[in-house]
Design an enzyme around this catalytic site. Sequence first.
Site, PDB file in Angstrom:
ATOM      1  N   LYS A   1     -18.952  -3.938 -21.838  1.00 50.38           N
ATOM      2  CA  LYS A   1     -18.667  -2.803 -22.716  1.00 50.38           C
ATOM      3  C   LYS A   1     -19.931  -2.243 -23.365  1.00 50.38           C
ATOM      4  O   LYS A   1     -19.942  -1.084 -23.796  1.00 50.38           O
ATOM      5  CB  LYS A   1     -17.659  -3.204 -23.786  1.00 50.38           C
TER       6      LYS A   1
ATOM      7  N   TYR B   1      -0.990 -10.236 -18.378  1.00 49.70           N
ATOM      8  CA  TYR B   1      -2.317 -10.063 -18.958  1.00 49.70           C
ATOM      9  C   TYR B   1      -2.588 -11.140 -20.015  1.00 49.70           C
ATOM     10  O   TYR B   1      -1.770 -11.381 -20.909  1.00 49.70           O
ATOM     11  CB  TYR B   1      -2.417  -8.683 -19.612  1.00 49.70           C
TER      12      TYR B   1
ATOM     13  N   TYR C   1     -10.613 -11.914 -17.970  1.00 50.29           N
ATOM     14  CA  TYR C   1     -11.159 -10.983 -16.975  1.00 50.29           C
ATOM     15  C   TYR C   1     -11.933 -11.707 -15.873  1.00 50.29           C
ATOM     16  O   TYR C   1     -11.466 -11.818 -14.751  1.00 50.29           O
ATOM     17  CB  TYR C   1     -12.052  -9.940 -17.665  1.00 50.29           C
TER      18      TYR C   1
END
Length: 336
Positions: free
Chosen positions: A49, A263, A289
Amino acid sequence: MHISRFARVRLGHLPTPLEALPRLSKQLGGPNIFIKRDDCTGLSTGGNKTRKLEFLMGEALALGADTIITQGATQSNHARQTAAAAAKLGLACHILLEDRTGYTSPDYNFNGNVLLDRLHGATVSKRPRDANMNSEMEVLAAELRAAGKKPYIIPGGGSNPVGALGYANCALELVAQANDAGLKIDHIVQATGSAGTQAGLVAGLCAINANIPVLGISVRAPRERQEESVYRLATATAELLGAPGAVLREHIVANSDYVGEGYGLPTDAMVEAVKMFARFEGLLLDPVYTGKGAAGFIDLIRKGRFEKDSNVVFLHTGGSAGLFGYSDSFALPGYK
């Protein structure tokens, strides 16, 4: 691509390393595995990010913002890096965290990324699962404007065309590193969630005609939905870059076989992948992730998806701070 025409602030330690993983490659019997170390971007333990935030924060400052609003899941890597970027730039930061897992563990709710959010001075508030997080951010932004603030909203994951510029730029960086090393990259594999990293990377690679396929291992959405999300963002990013039409639908490939029950919910394959990277290469993945991305990558290697002598780059998007929110998932012997 002339990336310098876009507003940007320098937040990351770039370029990040491109390293060979010989022990893991040997353990799996090929291909030749390399890793792009975007866990080394430097901002609050690093992660992907940071690249997006360089352009998002650049736009925020150009617009005169004094407050940042963003959202993510409880153990959001994006939220942590956004809080750190805001602290570095002297901006207030409000983070809305969605309870996507229902976990009640104190480690999950207060340790890991959540602890770091607060250490960076962000205001953190929770929202229930399946809340309309975009609407929630707009409500907060209206309240802040009424109080005389100038908020700038960053979407979840920083995944819009401005944020995706960070990974178009990464495409240039990665190809330059490979060229300097005399390395022909046959495939790139990465975890894909909010779509910005894969979309930006594909847009950048297509814009320079690199002809390197990218495989996204989905951590949330079914394949068709994930691919459509990535495609829409990749085409918009290519247009922003001045390369309309560079991205074709066939350039977008995702595999959703490794999501598990949902998730942020651990799988045995994720745990195995995290342990393999840690024990063979001294690398820390994350449970949401990169752990699931690596689990898919490892399984596809075992199934013969990649040629034995091919060169495959795994994009490490960071997130190891999240491990401290999932300590119960890793039953590790030997501690007394």
